[in-house]
Scaffold this motif. Structure first.
Motif, PDB file in Angstrom:
ATOM      1  N   GLY A   1      -9.577   3.583  -4.719  1.00 37.60           N
ATOM      2  CA  GLY A   1     -10.194   2.557  -3.885  1.00 37.60           C
ATOM      3  C   GLY A   1      -9.641   1.176  -4.146  1.00 37.60           C
ATOM      4  O   GLY A   1      -9.965   0.238  -3.449  1.00 37.60           O
ATOM      5  N   HIS A   2      -8.824   1.018  -5.189  1.00 36.06           N
ATOM      6  CA  HIS A   2      -8.175  -0.261  -5.506  1.00 36.06           C
ATOM      7  C   HIS A   2      -6.685  -0.021  -5.700  1.00 36.06           C
ATOM      8  O   HIS A   2      -6.094  -0.385  -6.728  1.00 36.06           O
ATOM      9  CB  HIS A   2      -8.786  -0.874  -6.771  1.00 36.06           C
ATOM     10  CG  HIS A   2     -10.254  -1.160  -6.664  1.00 36.06           C
ATOM     11  ND1 HIS A   2     -10.749  -2.294  -6.078  1.00 36.06           N
ATOM     12  CD2 HIS A   2     -11.329  -0.434  -7.054  1.00 36.06           C
ATOM     13  CE1 HIS A   2     -12.076  -2.280  -6.125  1.00 36.06           C
ATOM     14  NE2 HIS A   2     -12.449  -1.158  -6.713  1.00 36.06           N
ATOM     15  N   GLN A   3      -6.087   0.594  -4.723  1.00 32.16           N
ATOM     16  CA  GLN A   3      -4.676   0.933  -4.836  1.00 32.16           C
ATOM     17  C   GLN A   3      -3.779  -0.294  -4.882  1.00 32.16           C
ATOM     18  O   GLN A   3      -2.650  -0.234  -5.368  1.00 32.16           O
ATOM     19  CB  GLN A   3      -4.264   1.833  -3.656  1.00 32.16           C
ATOM     20  CG  GLN A   3      -4.938   3.197  -3.653  1.00 32.16           C
ATOM     21  CD  GLN A   3      -4.595   4.018  -4.888  1.00 32.16           C
ATOM     22  OE1 GLN A   3      -3.474   3.970  -5.368  1.00 32.16           O
ATOM     23  NE2 GLN A   3      -5.563   4.745  -5.400  1.00 32.16           N
ATOM     24  N   ASP A   4      -4.285  -1.426  -4.388  1.00 32.35           N
ATOM     25  CA  ASP A   4      -3.455  -2.624  -4.418  1.00 32.35           C
ATOM     26  C   ASP A   4      -3.263  -3.148  -5.839  1.00 32.35           C
ATOM     27  O   ASP A   4      -2.337  -3.912  -6.112  1.00 32.35           O
ATOM     28  CB  ASP A   4      -4.072  -3.722  -3.541  1.00 32.35           C
ATOM     29  CG  ASP A   4      -5.550  -3.941  -3.848  1.00 32.35           C
ATOM     30  OD1 ASP A   4      -6.127  -3.098  -4.573  1.00 32.35           O
ATOM     31  OD2 ASP A   4      -6.119  -4.931  -3.372  1.00 32.35           O
ATOM     32  N   LEU A   5      -4.129  -2.727  -6.790  1.00 26.43           N
ATOM     33  CA  LEU A   5      -3.991  -3.170  -8.169  1.00 26.43           C
ATOM     34  C   LEU A   5      -2.933  -2.387  -8.941  1.00 26.43           C
ATOM     35  O   LEU A   5      -2.679  -2.701 -10.104  1.00 26.43           O
ATOM     36  CB  LEU A   5      -5.337  -3.052  -8.898  1.00 26.43           C
ATOM     37  CG  LEU A   5      -6.495  -3.890  -8.347  1.00 26.43           C
ATOM     38  CD1 LEU A   5      -7.746  -3.663  -9.164  1.00 26.43           C
ATOM     39  CD2 LEU A   5      -6.146  -5.361  -8.303  1.00 26.43           C
ATOM     40  N   LYS A   6      -2.335  -1.410  -8.334  1.00 24.84           N
ATOM     41  CA  LYS A   6      -1.366  -0.587  -9.051  1.00 24.84           C
ATOM     42  C   LYS A   6      -0.109  -1.372  -9.413  1.00 24.84           C
ATOM     43  O   LYS A   6       0.637  -0.961 -10.315  1.00 24.84           O
ATOM     44  CB  LYS A   6      -0.984   0.625  -8.217  1.00 24.84           C
ATOM     45  CG  LYS A   6      -0.241   0.298  -6.927  1.00 24.84           C
ATOM     46  CD  LYS A   6       0.052   1.552  -6.135  1.00 24.84           C
ATOM     47  CE  LYS A   6       0.805   1.222  -4.844  1.00 24.84           C
ATOM     48  NZ  LYS A   6       1.103   2.441  -4.056  1.00 24.84           N
ATOM     49  N   ILE A   7       0.127  -2.506  -8.727  1.00 25.79           N
ATOM     50  CA  ILE A   7       1.311  -3.287  -9.083  1.00 25.79           C
ATOM     51  C   ILE A   7       1.161  -3.941 -10.449  1.00 25.79           C
ATOM     52  O   ILE A   7       2.147  -4.400 -11.025  1.00 25.79           O
ATOM     53  CB  ILE A   7       1.592  -4.376  -8.019  1.00 25.79           C
ATOM     54  CG1 ILE A   7       0.445  -5.374  -7.957  1.00 25.79           C
ATOM     55  CG2 ILE A   7       1.862  -3.750  -6.670  1.00 25.79           C
ATOM     56  CD1 ILE A   7       0.711  -6.533  -7.046  1.00 25.79           C
TER      57      ILE A   7
ATOM     58  N   ILE B   1      -7.308 -11.621 -10.809  1.00 32.81           N
ATOM     59  CA  ILE B   1      -6.403 -10.509 -10.503  1.00 32.81           C
ATOM     60  C   ILE B   1      -6.429 -10.184  -9.014  1.00 32.81           C
ATOM     61  O   ILE B   1      -5.378 -10.021  -8.385  1.00 32.81           O
ATOM     62  CB  ILE B   1      -6.784  -9.285 -11.349  1.00 32.81           C
ATOM     63  CG1 ILE B   1      -6.514  -9.562 -12.827  1.00 32.81           C
ATOM     64  CG2 ILE B   1      -6.021  -8.049 -10.902  1.00 32.81           C
ATOM     65  CD1 ILE B   1      -7.001  -8.485 -13.760  1.00 32.81           C
ATOM     66  N   GLU B   2      -7.609 -10.095  -8.442  1.00 37.87           N
ATOM     67  CA  GLU B   2      -7.716  -9.763  -7.018  1.00 37.87           C
ATOM     68  C   GLU B   2      -7.095 -10.847  -6.154  1.00 37.87           C
ATOM     69  O   GLU B   2      -6.438 -10.554  -5.154  1.00 37.87           O
ATOM     70  CB  GLU B   2      -9.189  -9.554  -6.657  1.00 37.87           C
ATOM     71  CG  GLU B   2      -9.799  -8.302  -7.275  1.00 37.87           C
ATOM     72  CD  GLU B   2     -11.275  -8.179  -6.968  1.00 37.87           C
ATOM     73  OE1 GLU B   2     -11.813  -9.082  -6.285  1.00 37.87           O
ATOM     74  OE2 GLU B   2     -11.899  -7.194  -7.414  1.00 37.87           O
ATOM     75  N   HIS B   3      -7.309 -12.107  -6.541  1.00 33.81           N
ATOM     76  CA  HIS B   3      -6.698 -13.214  -5.801  1.00 33.81           C
ATOM     77  C   HIS B   3      -5.176 -13.139  -5.876  1.00 33.81           C
ATOM     78  O   HIS B   3      -4.472 -13.289  -4.866  1.00 33.81           O
ATOM     79  CB  HIS B   3      -7.191 -14.540  -6.363  1.00 33.81           C
ATOM     80  CG  HIS B   3      -6.825 -15.726  -5.529  1.00 33.81           C
ATOM     81  ND1 HIS B   3      -6.962 -17.029  -5.970  1.00 33.81           N
ATOM     82  CD2 HIS B   3      -6.307 -15.816  -4.278  1.00 33.81           C
ATOM     83  CE1 HIS B   3      -6.540 -17.845  -5.032  1.00 33.81           C
ATOM     84  NE2 HIS B   3      -6.138 -17.145  -4.000  1.00 33.81           N
ATOM     85  N   PHE B   4      -4.662 -12.888  -7.069  1.00 35.91           N
ATOM     86  CA  PHE B   4      -3.211 -12.800  -7.251  1.00 35.91           C
ATOM     87  C   PHE B   4      -2.624 -11.651  -6.446  1.00 35.91           C
ATOM     88  O   PHE B   4      -1.611 -11.811  -5.755  1.00 35.91           O
ATOM     89  CB  PHE B   4      -2.907 -12.626  -8.741  1.00 35.91           C
ATOM     90  CG  PHE B   4      -1.463 -12.380  -9.044  1.00 35.91           C
ATOM     91  CD1 PHE B   4      -0.564 -13.423  -9.119  1.00 35.91           C
ATOM     92  CD2 PHE B   4      -0.983 -11.094  -9.259  1.00 35.91           C
ATOM     93  CE1 PHE B   4       0.771 -13.213  -9.392  1.00 35.91           C
ATOM     94  CE2 PHE B   4       0.346 -10.859  -9.534  1.00 35.91           C
ATOM     95  CZ  PHE B   4       1.229 -11.927  -9.600  1.00 35.91           C
ATOM     96  N   VAL B   5      -3.244 -10.488  -6.536  1.00 37.42           N
ATOM     97  CA  VAL B   5      -2.718  -9.316  -5.825  1.00 37.42           C
ATOM     98  C   VAL B   5      -2.797  -9.512  -4.317  1.00 37.42           C
ATOM     99  O   VAL B   5      -1.873  -9.140  -3.576  1.00 37.42           O
ATOM    100  CB  VAL B   5      -3.488  -8.051  -6.261  1.00 37.42           C
ATOM    101  CG1 VAL B   5      -3.089  -6.851  -5.413  1.00 37.42           C
ATOM    102  CG2 VAL B   5      -3.224  -7.757  -7.724  1.00 37.42           C
TER     103      VAL B   5
ATOM    104  N   VAL C   1       4.088  -7.616 -13.172  1.00 35.11           N
ATOM    105  CA  VAL C   1       4.652  -7.221 -11.884  1.00 35.11           C
ATOM    106  C   VAL C   1       6.109  -6.806 -12.052  1.00 35.11           C
ATOM    107  O   VAL C   1       6.580  -5.858 -11.398  1.00 35.11           O
ATOM    108  CB  VAL C   1       4.519  -8.375 -10.870  1.00 35.11           C
ATOM    109  CG1 VAL C   1       5.292  -8.081  -9.594  1.00 35.11           C
ATOM    110  CG2 VAL C   1       3.055  -8.593 -10.523  1.00 35.11           C
ATOM    111  N   ASP C   2       6.827  -7.486 -12.932  1.00 31.35           N
ATOM    112  CA  ASP C   2       8.223  -7.110 -13.188  1.00 31.35           C
ATOM    113  C   ASP C   2       8.336  -5.685 -13.722  1.00 31.35           C
ATOM    114  O   ASP C   2       9.327  -4.995 -13.456  1.00 31.35           O
ATOM    115  CB  ASP C   2       8.850  -8.085 -14.168  1.00 31.35           C
ATOM    116  CG  ASP C   2       9.361  -9.346 -13.486  1.00 31.35           C
ATOM    117  OD1 ASP C   2       9.418  -9.343 -12.239  1.00 31.35           O
ATOM    118  OD2 ASP C   2       9.675 -10.316 -14.180  1.00 31.35           O
ATOM    119  N   LYS C   3       7.349  -5.247 -14.504  1.00 31.20           N
ATOM    120  CA  LYS C   3       7.380  -3.880 -15.008  1.00 31.20           C
ATOM    121  C   LYS C   3       7.179  -2.864 -13.882  1.00 31.20           C
ATOM    122  O   LYS C   3       7.610  -1.717 -14.005  1.00 31.20           O
ATOM    123  CB  LYS C   3       6.287  -3.683 -16.079  1.00 31.20           C
ATOM    124  CG  LYS C   3       6.500  -4.530 -17.325  1.00 31.20           C
ATOM    125  CD  LYS C   3       7.780  -4.133 -18.042  1.00 31.20           C
ATOM    126  CE  LYS C   3       8.003  -4.958 -19.294  1.00 31.20           C
ATOM    127  NZ  LYS C   3       9.244  -4.599 -20.009  1.00 31.20           N
TER     128      LYS C   3
END
Length: 845
Positions: free
Chosen positions: A15-21, A141-145, A391-393
């Motif tokens: 449900g939070h797939q956008d956090l996978k980065i 984190i949510e704002h950044f993503v 994010v680089d990782k």
């Protein structure tokens, strides 16, 4: 029964797939390791629910269960006497003993192994995702993503990366090609190779002539601009023809720049994310080490044979021999769990070492700057840097694309693109206007950039930029061959190096209105050929230091509020003969000293308005200005000096040189004696403005001995009568007496046959003499606000007077004979018209 997926989903990122980065490879590996650990715990727990977890039998008295012969002895007795070891237990007694021995004799790790595995797995999973769920960190984190995802999807990102790739290919191709041979044209014009190819016309059109300077009367329509219509340029390709972004995409990209700025300011202010990630990584590592320690110690002690002692002899036996049926499979599960936990602990140790020893609070975009060709991408710190490292990782390309929205150069390019698409050549042509000086002027207000099509309007003479911050005048400004005046009103404007070279040669007038020091252009000192400069704002001596290099500066106008004139004023244009015109509007603040003016010996025009001057302060500086011909002391609150003190305010030597004197809006109760009667200097004064004072009673005879007067303004005073000596002003062309208390006019006034403007509005006149017909050159007559009942028919003899120049009530105009009215409504004859350039100057100009 609860499904396994339901248990794991609450601790995963489903449900939070956008956090996978923000999940590096070690988080993915830990996720994969958590699955077998959790499955081991679930499967072991299911085995624990079996009914026969342990099986026990009583041991006959006299046998030691720890000796191997026990089994052989029992076996021989049982074979010899099958009934020798009959105990007579029923099934409930066996169940009781089995449960008792399981609770008291089985090793604790064999009993609680499934529960410990599940518990540790859930704790490890929860601690790994804790920073995603803690309110203080999850918001960042949510704002950044969210912002990063929008940046990746933006069309501007694609355009910027594509443009960088094209620039790289062009640079590589240019490096491989030999330089073109030099030509005479390229040597004679160093700017020929500085403009884009699409900006250079195939054949330079002749520059339109600059319009002659003229002052437009109020109400007069400005002549149409003399430049080629936009249809002539329709065949040429404009930069706005290629739509890089549509309007919606441009607005979205513009909003993204603002979001990235706010995100950077919010995340760079602290390092809470980094600290929390260190803590949770350390907690996971510590927990993994604890699990390995106790499982490594207790795991090898798991046994298949168990000796159980029951001290109360409930069944008649005290020793029992038991077998743990799950021992073998539990041993295998323990080995698998221990191996998985070892890999998990090593991973956590690597992560902990990385976050502790790595410089994760600093992030450099050196590679991004080299890859995109944008040199102003700033390095970031604290939480913002840490997130970019994560994010680089995941994918280094993300940070490279994200850097596009951190660059001010990229933002300026976007502004330029948006402005260019909205402000096309035809739109800019419609905004061109002719100002009061007869110059073609373009006024741009509150734009994010200067439209690129502006540089194609070569007929522009005055360019006004109003409330435009962070804009840059590009190299294409060299096409504006007629530009000679630039007005910057509350702007921060940069100039390209090639544009600076052009402006330093061509710019003649510069007007700067500023509220802060940053709005004063730093490139001002490079304007070598600047002739007129106007500065309006909070002036400091430091702002005048760069003006010492303006060797050709002739006019300086300051609108500020200072107590003393800047000491560096005398150094302005010192190499070019000094200033010829200086104006200061001090905003009502008192100017304490005029001493620096004495050093400006080349001054011809001096205007000191709203400076709170005292008459006694004027004598010395005015005597030092030997070339002064135009003096403006309006709105200073000057009062008439006592008897015999007139020379203290306006020395006779200075007055003899004056051609224009303005004393408007002061508190003068009488006309100062400006020159000796019949003196040699009485013919020098051409214009005298005394409007807005307290002059009343009888006007002095010395005023009318100024035989050279052409303009005399005595409006807005308390004058009740005009003396007959007015006839001595034979050269008078403009006389303004509006706003006084005149009841009649002397007949001698109408001997001034050179009058073109006679303003008598808002007085108490009851009649107008027919002698007004002598004023054959009269063009403007103001009679509004008097007590007249009719107009004399002799007005018809004023050949140049027309209805537009006769300011009077309509009923009074209707009192004139029909022939006179018809003549006034007609057009003036060509013979009596004066050329446009000979129109008289407005008093305020």
């Amino acid at each position: 029964m609860i499904p396994i997926g339901a248990l794991t989903s609450s601790f995963s990122l489903e449900g939070h797939q956008d956090l996978k980065i923000l999940q590096p490879w070690w988080d993915v590996l830990c996720d994969m390791l958590s699955v077998p650990m959790f499955m081991i715990g679930i499967f072991a727990g299911m085995l624990q629910n079996m009914n026969e977890r342990i099986l026990c039998v009583p041991v006959p008295r006299g046998f030691d269960v720890d000796l191997k012969e026990w089994n052989e002895t029992v076996l021989r007795k049982l074979v010899a006497n099958p009934r020798a070891h009959t105990v007579g237990f029923d099934q409930y007694q066996y169940r009781l003993i089995n449960q008792f021995c399981y609770d008291n004799a089985v090793l604790w790790i064999s009993k609680y192994f499934p529960h410990l595995v599940v518990l540790h797995t859930l704790i490890l999973t929860a601690t790994r995702n804790f920073w995603f769920r803690f309110p203080e960190t999850s918001s960042k984190i949510e704002h950044f993503v969210c912002v990063l995802g929008k940046c990746m999807d933006s069309q501007w990102t694609t355009h910027a990366v594509h443009e960088a790739a094209l620039d790289g290919l062009a640079s590589a191709a240019a490096a491989l090609q030999p330089p073109p041979p030099a030509t005479a044209g390229s040597c004679s014009d160093p700017r020929s190779d500085e403009l884009p190819m699409e900006k250079l016309p195939s054949e330079s059109p002749p520059a339109p002539p600059r319009p002659s300077i003229r002052f437009v009367d109020p109400g007069e329509a400005a002549p149409p601009p003399d430049w080629p219509p936009p249809e002539q340029n329709e065949g040429r390709r404009t930069p706005s023809d290629d739509r890089i972004l549509d309007k919606k995409e441009g607005e979205q990209a513009k909003a993204l720049f603002e979001k990235v700025k706010k995100l950077r300011a919010h995340t760079e202010a602290s390092g809470g994310l980094h600290r929390l990630y260190v803590w949770q990584t350390g907690a996971r590592l510590l927990q993994a080490l604890v699990v390995l320690a106790y499982t490594g110690y207790a795991g090898p002690n798991m046994r298949y044979h168990i000796h159980c002692v029951e001290d109360e002899y409930i069944t008649g036996y005290g020793d029992f021999y038991c077998v743990h049926g799950l021992w073998r499979i539990f041993r295998m599960m323990w080995m698998a769990y221990a191996t998985t936990m070892c890999v998990y602990a090593l991973t956590c140790a690597y992560v902990f070492y990385w976050v502790v020893t790595g410089r994760l609070k600093e992030y450099s975009f050196a590679e991004a700057r080299q890859e995109t060709g944008v040199d102003d991408i700033p390095d970031v710190r604290n939480d913002f840097a840490f997130l970019l490292h994560l994010v680089d990782k995941y994918d280094p390309c993300y940070a490279c694309k994200f850097s596009v929205f951190l660059s001010e150069v990229s933002e300026n390019k976007l502004r330029q693109v948006n402005v260019d698409q909205a402000w096309t050549l035809s739109h800019l042509t419609e905004l061109l206007a002719i100002n009061a000086q007869g110059e073609s002027e373009l006024h741009l207000s509150k734009l994010a950039a200067v439209p690129v099509d502006t540089y194609r309007l070569t007929q522009i003479q005055v360019l006004t930029l109003d409330s435009m911050h962070g804009v840059t005048l590009g190299a294409a400004v060299v096409q504006m061959v007629n530009l000679h005046k630039l007005r910057l009103l509350n702007c921060t404007v940069g100039v390209d190096n090639r544009a600076l070279a052009f402006l330093s040669e061509e710019l003649r007038q510069l007007e700067v209105k500023f509220a802060i020091k940053a709005e004063v252009p730093g490139w001002l000192r490079d304007m070598r050929h600047l002739e007129e400069l106007s500065l309006e704002g909070p002036l400091t001596p430091a702002l005048l230091k760069p003006l010492g290099g303006l060797r050709r500066l002739q006019g300086l106008r300051l609108t500020t509020s200072v107590a003393r004139l800047p000491p560096g004023l005398a150094t302005v244009a010192s190499g070019g003969g000094g200033l010829r015109a200086f104006a200061l509007d001090n905003g009502g603040a008192r100017l304490e000293s005029l001493a620096p003016l004495s050093k400006l010996r080349g001054l011809e025009t001096l205007r000191l308005t709203r400076c709170g001057l005292e008459p006694a302060e004027l004598a010395r500086p005015l005597l030092a200005l030997g070339r002064l011909s135009d003096l403006d002391l309006s709105r200073n609150g000057l009062r008439s000096p006592g008897d015999g003190d007139d020379a203290a305010m306006l020395p006779a030597a200075a007055c003899k040189r004056l051609a224009v004197l303005r004393l408007s809006d002061n508190a003068l109760a009488s006309v100062p004696r400006l020159a000796a009667a019949g003196g040699a200097g009485s013919l020098a004064l051409r214009s005298l403005f005394l409007d807005g004072n307290l002059i009343g009673g009888e006007l002095p005879a010395g005023l009318f001995r100024l035989h050279g007067l052409q303009v005399l303004d005595l409006s807005r005073n308390a004058i009740a009568a005009l003396p007959p000596e007015v006839r001595q002003l034979t050269r008078l062309s403009t006389l303004r007496l509006s706003g006084n208390a005149l009841r009649s006019l002397p007949d001698e006034l109408f001997r001034c046959e050179g009058l073109r403007t006679l303003a008598l509005a808002n007085n108490e006149l009851r009649e107008l003499s027919g002698l007004v017909g002598r004023l054959s050159r009269l063009r403007r007559l103001e009679l509004v606000g008097n007590r007249l009942t009719e107009l004399p028919a002799e007005l018809g003899e004023c050949a140049e007077l027309r209805r537009g120049g006769l300011l009077v009530e309509e009923e009074l105009f209707e009192s004139l004979p029909a022939q006179v009215k018809e003549a006034m409504r007609g057009e003036p004859s060509g013979a009596t018209q004066s050329p446009p350039g000979s129109r008289e100057r407005s008093p305020r100009n």
